[in-house]
Write an enzyme that holds these catalytic residues in place. Structure first.
Site, PDB file in Angstrom:
ATOM      1  N   ILE A 181       0.837  -1.205   0.000  1.00 46.07           N
ATOM      2  CA  ILE A 181       0.000   0.000   0.000  1.00 46.07           C
ATOM      3  C   ILE A 181       0.865   1.245   0.000  1.00 46.07           C
ATOM      4  CG2 ILE A 181      -1.745   1.302   1.269  1.00 46.07           C
ATOM      5  CD1 ILE A 181      -2.665  -1.440   2.438  1.00 46.07           C
ATOM      6  N   GLU A 186     -14.213  -0.214  17.060  1.00 52.15           N
ATOM      7  CA  GLU A 186     -15.095  -0.216  15.892  1.00 52.15           C
ATOM      8  C   GLU A 186     -16.257  -1.183  16.124  1.00 52.15           C
ATOM      9  OE1 GLU A 186     -12.678  -1.081  12.470  1.00 52.15           O
ATOM     10  OE2 GLU A 186     -11.589   0.802  12.605  1.00 52.15           O
ATOM     11  N   ARG A 241      -4.566   1.080  11.071  1.00 55.98           N
ATOM     12  CA  ARG A 241      -5.283   0.604  12.247  1.00 55.98           C
ATOM     13  C   ARG A 241      -5.443   1.738  13.258  1.00 55.98           C
ATOM     14  NH1 ARG A 241      -6.844  -2.781   9.476  1.00 55.98           N
ATOM     15  NH2 ARG A 241      -6.806  -5.044   9.758  1.00 55.98           N
ATOM     16  N   HIS A 272     -13.936   2.647   8.053  1.00 52.40           N
ATOM     17  CA  HIS A 272     -13.007   1.548   7.767  1.00 52.40           C
ATOM     18  C   HIS A 272     -13.382   0.836   6.464  1.00 52.40           C
ATOM     19  CE1 HIS A 272      -9.958  -1.257   9.939  1.00 52.40           C
ATOM     20  NE2 HIS A 272      -9.717  -1.178   8.642  1.00 52.40           N
ATOM     21  N   ILE A 273     -13.523   1.629   5.419  1.00 52.83           N
ATOM     22  CA  ILE A 273     -13.920   1.065   4.119  1.00 52.83           C
ATOM     23  C   ILE A 273     -12.845   1.275   3.053  1.00 52.83           C
ATOM     24  CG2 ILE A 273     -16.419   1.057   4.439  1.00 52.83           C
ATOM     25  CD1 ILE A 273     -14.607   3.917   2.691  1.00 52.83           C
ATOM     26  N   GLY A 274     -11.636   1.658   3.485  1.00 57.35           N
ATOM     27  CA  GLY A 274     -10.577   1.880   2.520  1.00 57.35           C
ATOM     28  C   GLY A 274     -10.307   0.686   1.627  1.00 57.35           C
TER      29      GLY A 274
END
Length: 314
Positions: free
Chosen positions: A158, A264, A235, A282-284
């Site tokens: 990434i 979460e 995170r 948290h949808i990356g």
């Protein structure tokens, strides 16, 4: 195994899996735990079905779940973050833990840049102002990226994608990664002590470990260049969230874009009252392509471990 089927059971801690992944798993009876399975739900399903494998999409897998699944051989993460799995407990029970590494790298890198640009260009703020009838052309100044310095914490699949885009924007790019033996062309490896005070934008792309939990705290955030932007698509546990709220409200940081949180789902939090933080749930790593890639990667890991175990027995 269930009475109705002689197929070994594979449990998915979600309500669905990509069809392409399911095609790889026809030798299993696939059991879904539902959209938002609780620990109790997963324990009950493990006790009932005795799965040989678990694909983890949502929630955590702890020792209690492992003990309820007495035939369990492999826990496969639908993605790259295996911190939601108790790895020590798995190791002591001889259960393999695998991640679909790199399967969602493009999606996460793209989302990191969506957050960078939203922060630098104040897109959500300007949109809200326009909808309220304001025209801020004479007063607003955005944050230009060209010539600025991008600091990456983590230079894996990434981080390297994020670096490539930063270079395309005409930015200087530096990175900290204790495991990187070399960096891509025009990316400089530096220490955290150098990265924090010299970066205009800091983006986190490292796993959460016992050693780096709350690595961004009051002390380290004070080391940042005043007016910097922070983005976290890794995170939530990497950041002391109370300290970050203070840094944002004091102006130490210009803005932050956050896609992960210490707890979460995040439904109630001081972040919701801070105007210069942009939040996403948290949808990356959740995209059309990543959904397929992560499912196939998780399925492939299950098949590889079980095949190896069968060879070892033979």
């Amino acid at each position: 195994m269930t009475i109705a089927s002689k197929k070994p059971v594979l449990l998915v801690t979600a309500a669905d899996l990509a069809p392409q992944a399911l095609q790889m798993l026809t030798e299993f009876e696939v059991v879904f735990a539902g959209k938002t399975p609780t620990e109790e739900d997963v324990v009950a399903l493990c006790a009932q079905h005795k799965p040989v494998a678990i694909i983890v999409r949502y929630g955590k897998v702890n020792a209690r779940i492992m003990d309820a699944a007495e035939h369990l051989e492999v826990i496969s993460k639908h993605g790259s973050g295996i911190d939601v799995i108790d790895q020590d407990a798995a190791s002591s029970r001889g259960i393999a833990v695998r991640a679909a590494s790199g399967a969602n790298a493009a999606a996460v890198a793209e989302h990191a840049w969506a957050l960078v640009l939203a922060c630098a260009k104040a897109v959500p703020h300007l949109d809200a102002r326009m909808r309220a009838g304001h025209w801020d052309k004479s007063t607003h100044k955005s944050f230009e990226l060209e010539g600025r310095r991008l600091g990456l914490v983590g230079l894996g699949a990434i981080g390297r994608r994020v670096a490539k885009v930063g270079l395309a924007f005409g930015m200087e790019v530096q990175a900290f990664d204790p495991f990187a033996k070399e960096a891509p062309e025009r990316v400089k490896l530096v220490s955290l002590e150098e990265l924090y005070p010299t970066s205009d934008i800091v983006s986190l792309h490292c796993p959460l470990t016992a050693d780096n939990r709350a690595m961004l705290n009051r002390e380290t955030l004070r080391q940042f260049k005043r007016g910097a932007i922070l983005v976290n698509t890794a995170r939530g546990g990497l950041i002391d969230e109370e300290a970050l709220v203070e840094a944002l409200t004091s102006g130490q940081l210009r803005a932050a874009g956050l896609d992960s949180f210490a707890i979460e789902p995040m439904t109630t939090h001081p972040f919701q009252t801070v105007s210069n933080v942009i939040l996403s749930p948290h949808i990356g790593g959740v995209s059309d392509a990543a959904y397929v890639n992560m499912g196939k990667g998780a399925a492939a890991n299950v098949l590889a471990v079980l095949a190896q175990n069968a060879r070892n027995v033979a």
